[in-house]
Design a protein around this motif. Sequence first.
Motif, short mmCIF file in Angstrom:
data_model
loop_
_atom_site.label_atom_id
_atom_site.label_comp_id
_atom_site.label_asym_id
_atom_site.label_seq_id
_atom_site.Cartn_x
_atom_site.Cartn_y
_atom_site.Cartn_z
N GLY A 128 0.78 -1.23 0.00
CA GLY A 128 0.00 0.00 0.00
C GLY A 128 0.81 1.27 0.00
N ALA A 129 2.13 1.17 0.08
CA ALA A 129 2.97 2.38 0.14
C ALA A 129 3.21 3.00 -1.23
N ARG A 130 3.05 2.20 -2.29
CA ARG A 130 3.34 2.70 -3.64
C ARG A 130 2.21 2.30 -4.58
N THR A 131 1.17 3.10 -4.57
CA THR A 131 -0.02 2.76 -5.35
C THR A 131 -0.10 3.48 -6.70
N GLY A 132 0.91 4.28 -7.02
CA GLY A 132 0.94 4.95 -8.32
C GLY A 132 0.72 6.44 -8.22
N THR A 133 1.32 7.17 -9.16
CA THR A 133 1.25 8.63 -9.14
C THR A 133 0.58 9.22 -10.39
N TYR A 134 0.06 8.35 -11.24
CA TYR A 134 -0.62 8.83 -12.45
C TYR A 134 -2.10 9.06 -12.15
N SER A 135 -2.66 10.08 -12.76
CA SER A 135 -4.11 10.24 -12.74
C SER A 135 -4.71 9.05 -13.49
N VAL A 136 -5.59 8.30 -12.83
CA VAL A 136 -6.21 7.15 -13.49
C VAL A 136 -7.05 7.61 -14.68
N LEU A 137 -7.70 8.74 -14.54
CA LEU A 137 -8.49 9.26 -15.66
C LEU A 137 -7.58 9.57 -16.85
N ASP A 138 -6.45 10.23 -16.60
CA ASP A 138 -5.50 10.53 -17.68
C ASP A 138 -4.98 9.26 -18.33
N ALA A 139 -4.65 8.27 -17.49
CA ALA A 139 -4.09 7.02 -18.01
C ALA A 139 -5.08 6.31 -18.92
N LEU A 140 -6.31 6.16 -18.47
CA LEU A 140 -7.30 5.45 -19.26
C LEU A 140 -7.68 6.24 -20.51
N TYR A 141 -7.75 7.54 -20.40
CA TYR A 141 -8.04 8.40 -21.55
C TYR A 141 -6.93 8.27 -22.59
N THR A 142 -5.69 8.36 -22.15
CA THR A 142 -4.55 8.25 -23.06
C THR A 142 -4.55 6.92 -23.79
N LEU A 143 -4.78 5.84 -23.07
CA LEU A 143 -4.72 4.51 -23.67
C LEU A 143 -5.97 4.18 -24.48
N ALA A 144 -7.09 4.74 -24.09
CA ALA A 144 -8.34 4.49 -24.84
C ALA A 144 -8.32 5.17 -26.21
N PHE A 145 -7.72 6.36 -26.26
CA PHE A 145 -7.80 7.14 -27.50
C PHE A 145 -6.45 7.40 -28.16
N GLY A 146 -5.35 6.96 -27.51
CA GLY A 146 -4.03 7.20 -28.09
C GLY A 146 -3.17 5.97 -28.21
N TYR A 147 -3.77 4.79 -27.99
CA TYR A 147 -3.02 3.52 -28.04
C TYR A 147 -3.85 2.54 -28.85
N PRO A 148 -3.82 2.67 -30.18
CA PRO A 148 -4.76 1.94 -31.06
C PRO A 148 -4.81 0.44 -30.87
N LYS A 149 -3.66 -0.20 -30.61
CA LYS A 149 -3.68 -1.67 -30.58
C LYS A 149 -4.45 -2.24 -29.39
N ARG A 150 -4.72 -1.41 -28.36
CA ARG A 150 -5.54 -1.89 -27.24
C ARG A 150 -6.64 -0.88 -26.89
N SER A 151 -7.03 -0.14 -27.91
CA SER A 151 -8.02 0.90 -27.70
C SER A 151 -9.34 0.36 -27.16
N SER A 152 -9.82 -0.74 -27.71
CA SER A 152 -11.11 -1.29 -27.28
C SER A 152 -11.09 -1.67 -25.81
N PHE A 153 -9.99 -2.30 -25.39
CA PHE A 153 -9.88 -2.71 -23.99
C PHE A 153 -9.92 -1.49 -23.07
N PHE A 154 -9.16 -0.46 -23.40
CA PHE A 154 -9.07 0.68 -22.49
C PHE A 154 -10.30 1.59 -22.56
N LYS A 155 -11.01 1.59 -23.68
CA LYS A 155 -12.29 2.29 -23.72
C LYS A 155 -13.27 1.62 -22.77
N ALA A 156 -13.25 0.29 -22.78
CA ALA A 156 -14.12 -0.45 -21.86
C ALA A 156 -13.73 -0.16 -20.41
N GLU A 157 -12.42 -0.10 -20.13
CA GLU A 157 -11.97 0.19 -18.77
C GLU A 157 -12.33 1.63 -18.36
#
Length: 332
Positions: A128-157
């Motif tokens: 629990g000491a290192r849970t991540g420093t990225y905005s989850v919204l930014d991460a999912l947005y970036t991967l949903a719309f800027g990472y074509p090979k897994r776009s469908s998966f991250f749009k669902a997420e």
Amino acid sequence: MMPSCILRILSPLLFLLSSLSSFSQIDQTDVDDFVRIYAMQNQLPLEDIHAIVTQATYQPSIIEKMNKPAEKTMTWTRYRGIFMTDDRIDAGVQFWITNETTLQNISQQTGVPEKIILGILGVETFFGARTGTYSVLDALYTLAFGYPKRSSFFKAELGKFLELCSREQLDPLSIQGSYAGAMGYCQFMPSSYLAYAKNYDESGSTDLMNNVDDAIASVANYLQIHRWQTGKPVALQAIATGTAQLPLAKQSLKPKESYSTYQEMGFRTANGSSTDEKVTLQEFTLDEGNEYWFGFTNFYVITRYNHSPLYALAVYQLGEAIQSKMTEKKKL
């Protein structure tokens, strides 16, 4: 050499061009279609979903990390060295002492050993000491719309993330996690959070960001649902004999072969034991040479959490080390 005055003039322009390049990675029409479809399917006001999604920011560094996952670039020597440290083992012992009652209760209810729960929490987030420093919204947005090979998966997420925030009354703009959008003690993706998160005392909402009891219960629940076999082994180190067929062809993570099959290929257990269980044989690259391990069904179950044999073996070995040190401590 370019004069400094020109550099001062060009610097803001270069920054602007770089920013425009980042934004150009996102097709706004694609974003608008997602917002419209999600709002319609969930019978929610379009403007509410639009207000959240439009506050997300494209992060190029996330794409870079996705293209170079540690599990595919590290040797077992380096990967193991990250997790098998005195600091992490000691933290695991202290976490066990602090949460002993919960760990014991959950282990008895699910059949998942305390050491395996600890191994996963230790590898995932240093308890629990290192849970991540990225905005989850930014991460999912970036991967949903800027990472074509897994776009469908991250749009669902991304859709599941919006659903999760609504259900658990979370602020989507404030939640931080990994570059892939995993969050909390357990590093669950939003779909896993919705499917496997478990409230320890069944008192209401499930909080994997702050509630340790919920996190422990959720890890065990995940493994139990993925068919953890109570009392069964996880892994045994293997030795390649002089007749071993090397290099070893890539093996399925799911055990399909008998131990005798691998014996015929020139491999045996390091401790000389035998087994009637189905096993898989996994090869781990060291800085010098290779290491081999037999994986049982429970090894495969751990890989349902993260589909990497490196991950599963790190979880197993960290859990074993924590249990060993805990046993020593109790003897004192």
